[in-house]
Write a protein that holds these residues in place. Sequence first.
Motif, mmCIF file in Angstrom:
data_model
loop_
_atom_site.group_PDB
_atom_site.id
_atom_site.type_symbol
_atom_site.label_atom_id
_atom_site.label_comp_id
_atom_site.label_asym_id
_atom_site.label_seq_id
_atom_site.Cartn_x
_atom_site.Cartn_y
_atom_site.Cartn_z
ATOM 1 N N ILE A 160 -29.149 40.768 82.658
ATOM 2 C CA ILE A 160 -30.154 40.535 83.167
ATOM 3 C C ILE A 160 -31.027 41.226 82.711
ATOM 4 O O ILE A 160 -30.300 42.794 83.429
ATOM 5 N N VAL A 161 -32.312 42.279 82.232
ATOM 6 C CA VAL A 161 -33.096 43.218 82.326
ATOM 7 C C VAL A 161 -34.194 43.220 82.353
ATOM 8 O O VAL A 161 -35.104 42.464 82.085
ATOM 9 N N MET A 162 -34.473 44.486 83.387
ATOM 10 C CA MET A 162 -35.879 44.817 83.321
ATOM 11 C C MET A 162 -36.027 44.751 83.181
ATOM 12 O O MET A 162 -36.026 46.007 81.781
ATOM 13 N N THR A 163 -38.026 45.385 83.204
ATOM 14 C CA THR A 163 -38.697 46.219 81.807
ATOM 15 C C THR A 163 -38.429 47.406 83.108
ATOM 16 O O THR A 163 -38.014 47.777 83.805
ATOM 17 N N ALA A 164 -39.267 48.570 82.225
ATOM 18 C CA ALA A 164 -38.996 49.713 82.617
ATOM 19 C C ALA A 164 -39.886 50.133 83.972
ATOM 20 O O ALA A 164 -39.448 50.216 85.009
ATOM 21 N N ASP A 165 -40.860 49.547 84.140
ATOM 22 C CA ASP A 165 -41.468 49.226 84.745
ATOM 23 C C ASP A 165 -41.102 48.241 86.535
ATOM 24 O O ASP A 165 -40.432 48.869 87.432
ATOM 25 N N GLU A 166 -40.414 47.589 85.883
ATOM 26 C CA GLU A 166 -39.733 46.809 87.671
ATOM 27 C C GLU A 166 -38.405 47.617 87.572
ATOM 28 O O GLU A 166 -38.675 47.806 89.093
ATOM 29 N N ASN A 167 -37.922 47.981 86.608
ATOM 30 C CA ASN A 167 -37.145 48.803 87.290
ATOM 31 C C ASN A 167 -36.832 50.140 87.813
ATOM 32 O O ASN A 167 -36.632 50.342 89.088
ATOM 33 N N ASP A 168 -38.600 50.366 87.339
ATOM 34 C CA ASP A 168 -38.528 51.310 88.210
ATOM 35 C C ASP A 168 -38.740 51.638 89.866
ATOM 36 O O ASP A 168 -38.903 51.910 90.725
ATOM 37 N N THR A 169 -39.966 49.976 89.974
ATOM 38 C CA THR A 169 -40.670 49.437 91.060
ATOM 39 C C THR A 169 -39.108 49.110 92.016
ATOM 40 O O THR A 169 -38.889 49.607 93.190
ATOM 41 N N PHE A 170 -37.885 48.163 91.480
ATOM 42 C CA PHE A 170 -36.871 47.698 92.210
ATOM 43 C C PHE A 170 -35.890 49.688 92.701
ATOM 44 O O PHE A 170 -35.630 49.212 94.056
ATOM 45 N N SER A 171 -35.925 49.682 91.616
ATOM 46 C CA SER A 171 -35.110 51.081 92.156
ATOM 47 C C SER A 171 -35.573 51.696 93.210
ATOM 48 O O SER A 171 -34.791 52.403 94.032
ATOM 49 N N ASP A 172 -36.850 51.895 93.228
ATOM 50 C CA ASP A 172 -37.644 52.933 94.744
ATOM 51 C C ASP A 172 -37.199 52.098 96.034
ATOM 52 O O ASP A 172 -37.032 52.446 96.811
ATOM 53 N N ILE A 173 -37.856 50.858 95.704
ATOM 54 C CA ILE A 173 -37.705 49.953 97.100
ATOM 55 C C ILE A 173 -35.941 49.754 97.226
ATOM 56 O O ILE A 173 -36.020 50.137 98.461
ATOM 57 N N MET A 174 -35.548 49.975 96.722
ATOM 58 C CA MET A 174 -33.746 49.631 96.788
ATOM 59 C C MET A 174 -33.552 51.298 96.900
ATOM 60 O O MET A 174 -31.967 50.687 98.349
ATOM 61 N N ALA A 175 -33.508 51.887 96.578
ATOM 62 C CA ALA A 175 -33.032 53.303 97.259
ATOM 63 C C ALA A 175 -33.511 53.410 98.815
ATOM 64 O O ALA A 175 -32.297 54.079 99.272
ATOM 65 N N ASP A 176 -35.155 52.504 98.989
ATOM 66 C CA ASP A 176 -34.849 52.935 99.911
ATOM 67 C C ASP A 176 -34.470 52.192 101.522
ATOM 68 O O ASP A 176 -33.859 52.173 102.788
ATOM 69 N N ILE A 177 -34.246 50.917 101.031
ATOM 70 C CA ILE A 177 -33.751 49.879 101.894
ATOM 71 C C ILE A 177 -32.263 49.788 102.238
ATOM 72 O O ILE A 177 -30.994 49.954 103.186
ATOM 73 N N LYS A 178 -31.000 50.595 100.617
ATOM 74 C CA LYS A 178 -29.953 50.834 100.641
ATOM 75 C C LYS A 178 -30.012 52.018 101.459
ATOM 76 O O LYS A 178 -28.882 51.701 102.381
ATOM 77 N N THR A 179 -30.426 53.113 101.778
ATOM 78 C CA THR A 179 -30.320 54.292 102.328
ATOM 79 C C THR A 179 -30.745 53.299 104.389
ATOM 80 O O THR A 179 -29.557 53.843 105.919
ATOM 81 N N TYR A 180 -31.398 52.675 104.060
ATOM 82 C CA TYR A 180 -31.460 52.244 105.800
ATOM 83 C C TYR A 180 -30.670 50.827 106.232
ATOM 84 O O TYR A 180 -30.128 51.317 107.240
ATOM 85 N N VAL A 181 -29.834 50.049 105.393
ATOM 86 C CA VAL A 181 -29.581 49.049 105.288
ATOM 87 C C VAL A 181 -27.533 49.856 105.857
ATOM 88 O O VAL A 181 -27.202 50.020 106.769
ATOM 89 N N SER A 182 -27.443 51.071 105.215
ATOM 90 C CA SER A 182 -26.354 51.918 105.342
ATOM 91 C C SER A 182 -26.270 52.821 106.921
ATOM 92 O O SER A 182 -25.529 52.927 107.845
ATOM 93 N N GLU A 183 -26.885 52.947 107.276
ATOM 94 C CA GLU A 183 -27.443 53.666 109.027
ATOM 95 C C GLU A 183 -27.074 52.753 109.300
ATOM 96 O O GLU A 183 -27.030 52.648 110.795
ATOM 97 N N CYS A 184 -28.260 51.626 109.487
ATOM 98 C CA CYS A 184 -28.225 50.880 110.758
ATOM 99 C C CYS A 184 -26.737 49.915 111.023
ATOM 100 O O CYS A 184 -26.317 49.359 111.410
ATOM 101 N N THR A 185 -25.893 50.108 109.297
ATOM 102 C CA THR A 185 -24.665 49.468 109.448
ATOM 103 C C THR A 185 -23.837 49.840 110.615
ATOM 104 O O THR A 185 -23.443 49.164 111.936
#
Length: 95
Positions: free
Chosen positions: A27-52
């Motif tokens: 499954i391939v994202m466009t460059a813009d999608e990948n940038d946006t997805f990565s930015d969003i998920m980086a923050d979410i992964k950090t938050y979820v790890s901390e809260c877990t």
Amino acid sequence: LVEDYQKEIQANWGPQKEEFGTGMPSIVMTADENDTFSDIMADIKTYVSECTLKFIRNEMSLDEWDSFTDNIKKMNIDEATKIQQDAVDRFNNRQ
């Protein structure tokens, strides 16, 4: 950069590829999608790890679960999900 969970998924799909002639689809994202997805998920992964850890250590009560999930929504998880779904749809439409 391949995450550990991605390696595990690939290892689990590998035997199926030999048996069924298919593997995990690419499954391939466009460059813009990948940038946006990565930015969003980086923050979410950090938050979820901390809260877990806080949930496990009982530093956060399960009464705070709704607030936890609301915060993830505020962090644009729906946009990240849509980006992934768009990539899956493009893959499915190629055939």
